[in-house]
Design a protein around this motif. Structure first.
Motif, short mmCIF file in Angstrom:
data_model
loop_
_atom_site.label_atom_id
_atom_site.label_comp_id
_atom_site.label_asym_id
_atom_site.label_seq_id
_atom_site.Cartn_x
_atom_site.Cartn_y
_atom_site.Cartn_z
N PHE A 177 0.76 -1.33 -0.10
CA PHE A 177 0.08 0.07 0.01
C PHE A 177 0.83 1.09 0.13
N PHE A 178 0.57 2.15 -0.83
CA PHE A 178 1.43 3.36 -0.87
C PHE A 178 0.57 4.66 -1.24
N ASP A 179 1.20 5.69 -0.83
CA ASP A 179 0.83 7.21 -1.15
C ASP A 179 1.69 7.63 -2.16
N PRO A 180 1.21 7.96 -3.45
CA PRO A 180 1.88 8.46 -4.43
C PRO A 180 2.62 9.71 -4.38
N GLU A 181 1.96 10.48 -3.18
CA GLU A 181 2.48 11.65 -3.13
C GLU A 181 3.71 11.77 -2.04
N THR A 182 3.85 10.82 -1.62
CA THR A 182 5.12 10.58 -0.28
C THR A 182 5.87 9.50 -0.41
N THR A 198 -3.54 5.77 -14.05
CA THR A 198 -3.83 6.35 -12.55
C THR A 198 -2.97 7.65 -12.56
N MET A 199 -2.03 8.21 -13.23
CA MET A 199 -1.20 9.02 -13.00
C MET A 199 -2.01 10.27 -12.83
N HIS A 200 -3.11 10.51 -13.62
CA HIS A 200 -3.85 11.75 -13.52
C HIS A 200 -4.61 12.03 -12.14
N CYS A 201 -4.49 10.97 -11.01
CA CYS A 201 -4.72 11.02 -9.91
C CYS A 201 -3.87 11.70 -9.14
N VAL A 202 -2.50 11.73 -9.46
CA VAL A 202 -1.32 11.96 -8.91
C VAL A 202 -1.27 13.45 -8.89
N GLN A 203 -1.08 14.37 -8.00
CA GLN A 203 -0.99 15.79 -7.83
C GLN A 203 0.41 16.14 -8.25
N ASP A 204 1.40 15.69 -7.47
CA ASP A 204 2.95 16.25 -7.76
C ASP A 204 3.54 14.83 -8.71
N MET A 224 4.02 3.65 -19.49
CA MET A 224 2.90 4.25 -18.75
C MET A 224 1.65 4.73 -19.74
N SER A 225 0.51 4.54 -19.24
CA SER A 225 -0.73 4.88 -19.87
C SER A 225 -1.77 5.81 -19.05
N ASP A 226 -2.11 6.92 -19.74
CA ASP A 226 -3.13 7.68 -18.76
C ASP A 226 -4.01 8.34 -20.00
N PRO A 249 -9.89 13.91 -6.25
CA PRO A 249 -9.31 15.06 -7.29
C PRO A 249 -8.30 14.34 -8.48
N VAL A 250 -8.52 15.17 -9.61
CA VAL A 250 -8.14 14.68 -10.84
C VAL A 250 -7.63 16.07 -11.61
N THR A 251 -6.42 15.67 -12.16
CA THR A 251 -5.60 16.76 -12.99
C THR A 251 -5.27 16.08 -14.32
N LEU A 252 -5.79 16.73 -15.38
CA LEU A 252 -5.50 15.99 -16.69
C LEU A 252 -4.61 16.83 -17.32
N TRP A 253 -3.46 16.08 -17.73
CA TRP A 253 -2.38 16.84 -18.43
C TRP A 253 -2.62 16.51 -20.13
#
Length: 342
Positions: A177-182, A198-204, A224-226, A249-253
């Motif tokens: 189990f992990f937190d992608p932000e930390t 899943t990368m679109h759900c990572v803020q940093d 990677m696919s996103d 939260p979702v941020t799209l690139w």
């Protein structure tokens, strides 16, 4: 369609019509006229993807039959369901895509995707989007590798341990189990790192990409696919509605933003491929197979919690397929290599 006639549309036909964007009653009329196998031009004029039916419309003609087995615990009320992955949604999703899978394609598709990284049994693999572990078990079984799986959602992580015990080569997947932000990843440990949708759900994600780079051995590969925006214009109204239903939260690139981020980290970007059309095909193929057995799955259709989860899952994937089909959203796959460090 004549207003004097009222058509009762069976449960499984309503689901199928709703998914494919048809008006259910007109769809049945069209089928009864013998055009089920006709060309697309034979479809009634009112058929235009996508149309969405409300929960009430979907349930209006459904009559429960048979007994519900209360031993099916996955469709009992949870005291505190996960906001993104309640248990009932997890179970319906597995019925749709297969044991251990939260997305379309199944084992064959996963194996096809990773062919380009040339796996062999001596390599180490990290998956930052483990989900329930089905894709990782398929990779482990095909290539004889051990996969280190990281999952960010606590509900999926809790269920994955049980699911993997029932899947061939599931014992070759190490759960974390992990937190992608930390998260802190071990340096130069992995030959291949995977990340799927899943990368679109990572803020940093710039920081995470840097950590992925450091975790790879020299000549290691990052696949990677996103989901990405097709251009720099603001998201469409329909896309915004889909994003609001993510539950997080979702941020799209854009694709260009990912290419720049990878290149800035000194990755050698080998390819970028738009797989939107293929993904839509996979979604519709898996859903079509699911619909064929829906009436027999009384645990889903005769259980209020199961029906609600079914509608939620079908609506979510139907909207996603439509967004990809219309070009308002894209699914892009990247393969990048870490050069030898000097």
């Amino acid at each position: 369609m004549s207003e004097a006639r009222t058509i009762t549309v069976p449960w499984h036909i309503r689901i199928k019509a709703w998914w494919e964007g048809y008006d259910p009653e007109e769809y049945v009329e069209w089928r009864e006229r013998g055009h089920e196998d006709g060309e697309p031009s034979d479809l009634p004029a009112s058929i235009a993807l996508p149309k969405m039916m409300s929960f009430d419309d979907l349930m209006a003609d459904h009559s429960a039959s048979g007994e519900v087995d209360d031993s099916e615990l996955e469709f009992l009320e949870e005291a505190a369901p996960d906001p993104v992955w309640p248990r009932a949604k997890v179970e319906v999703t597995q019925r749709l895509f297969g044991r251990g899978f939260t997305g379309p394609g199944g084992p064959e598709h996963v194996i096809e995707l990773v062919k380009s990284v040339g796996l062999d049994p001596v390599q180490s693999v990290l998956d930052l989007s483990m989900g329930l572990g089905g894709p990782d078990a398929a990779i482990a079984d095909k290539y004889g590798v051990w996969v280190t799986g990281y999952e960010r959602n606590p509900a999926l992580f809790d269920i994955a341990g049980t699911v993997l015990r029932t899947i061939k080569s599931g014992d070759r997947v190490r759960l974390n189990f992990f937190d992608p932000e930390t998260v802190e990843l071990p340096r130069k440990k992995f030959d291949v790192v995977l990340s799927s949708e899943t990368m679109h759900c990572v803020q940093d994600r710039i920081a995470l990409i840097a950590k992925i780079y450091d975790s790879l051995k020299d000549w290691g590969q990052f696949m990677m696919s996103d989901f990405v925006l097709p251009n720099e214009n603001p998201p469409s109204e329909r896309l915004m509605k889909w994003l609001e239903n993510r539950g997080e939260p979702v941020t799209l690139w854009t694709r260009d933003q990912y290419e720049v981020a990878l290149s800035n980290q000194k990755f050698d970007v080998r390819f970028m491929k738009d797989e939107s059309d293929d993904y839509v095909h996979l979604i519709r193929h898996d859903f079509a197979g699911f619909v064929e057995t829906l009436n027999a799955d009384k645990v889903v259709t005769d259980t209020p919690l199961g029906r609600a989860a079914l509608v939620d899952v079908a609506e979510d994937w139907s909207r996603l397929a439509s967004l990809l089909q219309k070009g308002e959203l894209q699914l892009v796959r990247f393969l990048a290599m870490k050069p030898e460090e000097t």
